[in-house]
Design an enzyme around this catalytic site. Structure first.
Site, PDB file in Angstrom:
ATOM      1  N   ASP A   7     -34.989 -15.099 -64.814  1.00 15.51           N
ATOM      2  CA  ASP A   7     -34.438 -16.166 -63.991  1.00 15.51           C
ATOM      3  C   ASP A   7     -34.909 -15.884 -62.552  1.00 15.51           C
ATOM      4  OD1 ASP A   7     -32.608 -18.262 -63.183  1.00 15.51           O
ATOM      5  OD2 ASP A   7     -31.283 -16.671 -62.467  1.00 15.51           O
ATOM      6  N   LEU A   8     -34.817 -16.860 -61.666  1.00 16.72           N
ATOM      7  CA  LEU A   8     -35.294 -16.642 -60.289  1.00 16.72           C
ATOM      8  C   LEU A   8     -34.134 -16.393 -59.315  1.00 16.72           C
ATOM      9  CD1 LEU A   8     -37.683 -16.625 -58.259  1.00 16.72           C
ATOM     10  CD2 LEU A   8     -37.317 -19.072 -57.995  1.00 16.72           C
ATOM     11  N   ASP A   9     -33.374 -17.472 -59.052  1.00 15.40           N
ATOM     12  CA  ASP A   9     -32.314 -17.374 -58.042  1.00 15.40           C
ATOM     13  C   ASP A   9     -31.227 -16.419 -58.521  1.00 15.40           C
ATOM     14  OD1 ASP A   9     -33.614 -19.264 -56.514  1.00 15.40           O
ATOM     15  OD2 ASP A   9     -32.421 -20.939 -57.207  1.00 15.40           O
ATOM     16  N   THR A  15     -31.500 -16.577 -53.272  1.00 17.71           N
ATOM     17  CA  THR A  15     -31.563 -17.883 -52.601  1.00 17.71           C
ATOM     18  C   THR A  15     -30.214 -18.583 -52.630  1.00 17.71           C
ATOM     19  OG1 THR A  15     -32.599 -18.530 -54.649  1.00 17.71           O
ATOM     20  CG2 THR A  15     -34.012 -18.495 -52.723  1.00 17.71           C
ATOM     21  N   LYS A  43     -24.260 -21.887 -59.345  1.00 18.86           N
ATOM     22  CA  LYS A  43     -25.343 -20.973 -59.737  1.00 18.86           C
ATOM     23  C   LYS A  43     -25.910 -21.333 -61.109  1.00 18.86           C
ATOM     24  CE  LYS A  43     -24.225 -17.100 -56.815  1.00 18.86           C
ATOM     25  NZ  LYS A  43     -23.761 -15.723 -56.717  1.00 18.86           N
ATOM     26  N   GLY A  44     -27.221 -21.464 -61.184  1.00 16.97           N
ATOM     27  CA  GLY A  44     -27.888 -21.790 -62.447  1.00 16.97           C
ATOM     28  C   GLY A  44     -27.743 -23.249 -62.852  1.00 16.97           C
ATOM     29  N   ARG A  47     -29.730 -29.259 -59.509  1.00 18.17           N
ATOM     30  CA  ARG A  47     -29.381 -29.859 -58.212  1.00 18.17           C
ATOM     31  C   ARG A  47     -28.519 -31.113 -58.392  1.00 18.17           C
ATOM     32  NH1 ARG A  47     -34.530 -31.712 -55.233  1.00 18.17           N
ATOM     33  NH2 ARG A  47     -35.156 -29.674 -55.989  1.00 18.17           N
ATOM     34  N   SER A 112     -36.486 -20.865 -64.760  1.00 12.01           N
ATOM     35  CA  SER A 112     -35.522 -21.196 -63.704  1.00 12.01           C
ATOM     36  C   SER A 112     -35.143 -22.669 -63.736  1.00 12.01           C
ATOM     37  CB  SER A 112     -36.164 -20.869 -62.346  1.00 12.01           C
ATOM     38  OG  SER A 112     -35.441 -21.439 -61.290  1.00 12.01           O
ATOM     39  N   ALA A 113     -33.899 -22.951 -63.319  1.00 12.39           N
ATOM     40  CA  ALA A 113     -33.456 -24.346 -63.211  1.00 12.39           C
ATOM     41  C   ALA A 113     -33.998 -25.001 -61.944  1.00 12.39           C
ATOM     42  CB  ALA A 113     -31.928 -24.392 -63.187  1.00 12.39           C
ATOM     43  N   SER A 114     -34.567 -24.188 -61.055  1.00  9.46           N
ATOM     44  CA  SER A 114     -34.961 -24.720 -59.746  1.00  9.46           C
ATOM     45  C   SER A 114     -36.276 -25.484 -59.790  1.00  9.46           C
ATOM     46  CB  SER A 114     -35.084 -23.570 -58.741  1.00  9.46           C
ATOM     47  OG  SER A 114     -35.603 -24.071 -57.530  1.00  9.46           O
ATOM     48  N   ASN A 116     -37.843 -25.850 -57.155  1.00 12.56           N
ATOM     49  CA  ASN A 116     -38.591 -25.205 -56.071  1.00 12.56           C
ATOM     50  C   ASN A 116     -39.099 -23.822 -56.470  1.00 12.56           C
ATOM     51  OD1 ASN A 116     -38.110 -27.286 -54.017  1.00 12.56           O
ATOM     52  ND2 ASN A 116     -35.966 -26.672 -54.200  1.00 12.56           N
ATOM     53  N   GLU A 167     -30.741 -12.608 -66.367  1.00  5.41           N
ATOM     54  CA  GLU A 167     -30.047 -13.784 -65.825  1.00  5.41           C
ATOM     55  C   GLU A 167     -28.819 -13.374 -65.010  1.00  5.41           C
ATOM     56  OE1 GLU A 167     -30.695 -17.935 -66.044  1.00  5.41           O
ATOM     57  OE2 GLU A 167     -28.957 -16.864 -65.250  1.00  5.41           O
TER      58      GLU A 167
HETATM   59  P1  B16 Z   1     -33.274 -26.631 -56.852  1.00  7.07           P
HETATM   60  P2  B16 Z   1     -32.032 -20.369 -61.202  1.00  7.07           P
HETATM   61  C1  B16 Z   1     -30.951 -22.484 -59.904  1.00  7.07           C
HETATM   62  O1  B16 Z   1     -31.961 -21.518 -60.048  1.00  7.07           O
HETATM   63  C2  B16 Z   1     -29.889 -22.064 -58.901  1.00  7.07           C
HETATM   64  O2  B16 Z   1     -29.175 -20.939 -59.382  1.00  7.07           O
HETATM   65  C3  B16 Z   1     -28.934 -23.196 -58.673  1.00  7.07           C
HETATM   66  O3  B16 Z   1     -27.949 -22.831 -57.729  1.00  7.07           O
HETATM   67  C4  B16 Z   1     -29.709 -24.426 -58.180  1.00  7.07           C
HETATM   68  O4  B16 Z   1     -28.839 -25.527 -57.998  1.00  7.07           O
HETATM   69  C5  B16 Z   1     -30.789 -24.760 -59.206  1.00  7.07           C
HETATM   70  O5  B16 Z   1     -31.624 -23.648 -59.391  1.00  7.07           O
HETATM   71  C6  B16 Z   1     -31.619 -25.945 -58.797  1.00  7.07           C
HETATM   72  O6  B16 Z   1     -32.382 -25.609 -57.671  1.00  7.07           O
HETATM   73  O7  B16 Z   1     -32.366 -27.477 -56.024  1.00  7.07           O
HETATM   74  O8  B16 Z   1     -34.166 -25.714 -56.034  1.00  7.07           O
HETATM   75  O9  B16 Z   1     -34.063 -27.445 -57.858  1.00  7.07           O
HETATM   76  O10 B16 Z   1     -30.870 -19.474 -60.981  1.00  7.07           O
HETATM   77  O11 B16 Z   1     -32.037 -21.102 -62.550  1.00  7.07           O
HETATM   78  O12 B16 Z   1     -33.371 -19.722 -60.889  1.00  7.07           O
HETATM   79 MG    MG Z   2     -29.902 -17.636 -61.359  1.00  9.16          MG
END
Ligand code: B16
Ligand code: MG
Length: 222
Positions: A7-9, A15, A43-44, A47, A112-114, A116, A167
């Site tokens: 996982d990233l964040d 972040t 978290k996770g 958005r 990752s869910a992000s 970014n 994770e």
């Molecule tokens: P973004 P992960 C998740 O990343 C974050 O934990 C979560 O807080 C955030 O809302 C989500 O990414 C979406 O991020 O707005 O950058 O698309 O923990 O899955 O790496």
């Molecule tokens: Mg995470």
């Protein structure tokens, strides 16, 4: 052969603090009280879902066009913080673990869910460690659905039962478990109680333990 999916964040970089500042800024504008504790629930979580939760907290319902504008505003704010990041923000001992696995030629993926994720990995100069990056732009079903990790395993060409996931969010541990993968929680054992193993952070992960994982039998199907 094992595959590792990170996982990233909250695992590779912290972040969460930037997500918090950006959500807090929006919440203040909307007059919705929002604390660091509230941010734990984000978290996770995608958005879009985060904004839904924030509006639920404020008892607000808004037209789609307004919803999308706030989503964009939050992300632009968040990206301003991200643009300042560099490798000093990699969490302690993450490079030690990544270097060990790369030294053994173990395939690694990011899950990752992000949306970014790629930009963040570039900023902290870790992109080259990962054979594949699966991020929020590619996944239809958010964690705890196992989709993100199953795509990562498929691209690594490693069966899910031979994948190890790291994770920090309970939803992510649940996703790894339902993918049939070995789950390692990074954080509080009380929160991540469903993980196969939990470490407070990477400084607690010994190389002997990683070595053991490389020779572990495939995870039995439940
Ligand atoms: P973004 P992960 C998740 O990343 C974050 O934990 C979560 O807080 C955030 O809302 C989500 O990414 C979406 O991020 O707005 O950058 O698309 O923990 O899955 O790496
Ligand atoms: Mg995470």
């Amino acid at each position: 052969m094992k595959g590792f999916i990170f996982d990233l964040d909250g695992v590779i970089v912290d972040t969460a603090k930037y997500h918090y500042l950006a959500w807090k800024h929006l919440a203040d504008q909307l007059g919705i009280p929002f604390s660091e504790e509230d941010n734990e629930r984000f978290k996770g979580v995608s958005r879009r879902r985060c904004l839904e939760i924030l509006l639920e907290m404020g008892g607000m319902e808004v037209p789609q066009i307004q919803f999308d504008a706030w989503l964009q505003e939050k992300n632009e704010d968040y990206l301003r913080y991200i643009s300042q990041m560099d490798s000093s923000e990699i969490l302690p001992d993450v490079p030690r673990v990544l270097d060990y696995l790369r030294g053994k030629d173990i395939p690694m993926a990011l899950g990752s869910a992000s949306k970014n994720a790629k930009a963040i990995l570039e900023k902290v100069e870790l992109t080259s460690y990962f054979r594949t990056i699966v991020d929020g732009t590619e996944v239809a079903k958010a964690k705890p659905d196992p989709e993100v990790f199953l795509i990562a395993a498929y691209r690594l060409k490693i069966p899910p039962a031979d994948c190890v996931v790291l994770e920090d969010a309970l939803a992510g541990i649940e996703a790894a478990n339902s993918a049939g993968m070995y789950s390692i929680g990074i954080g509080d054992p009380k929160v991540l109680f469903e993980a196969d193993r939990v470490f407070r952070d990477f400084t607690q992960i010994e190389l002997d333990y990683l070595e053991e994982l490389l020779y572990l039998n495939s995870k039995p199907v439940k």
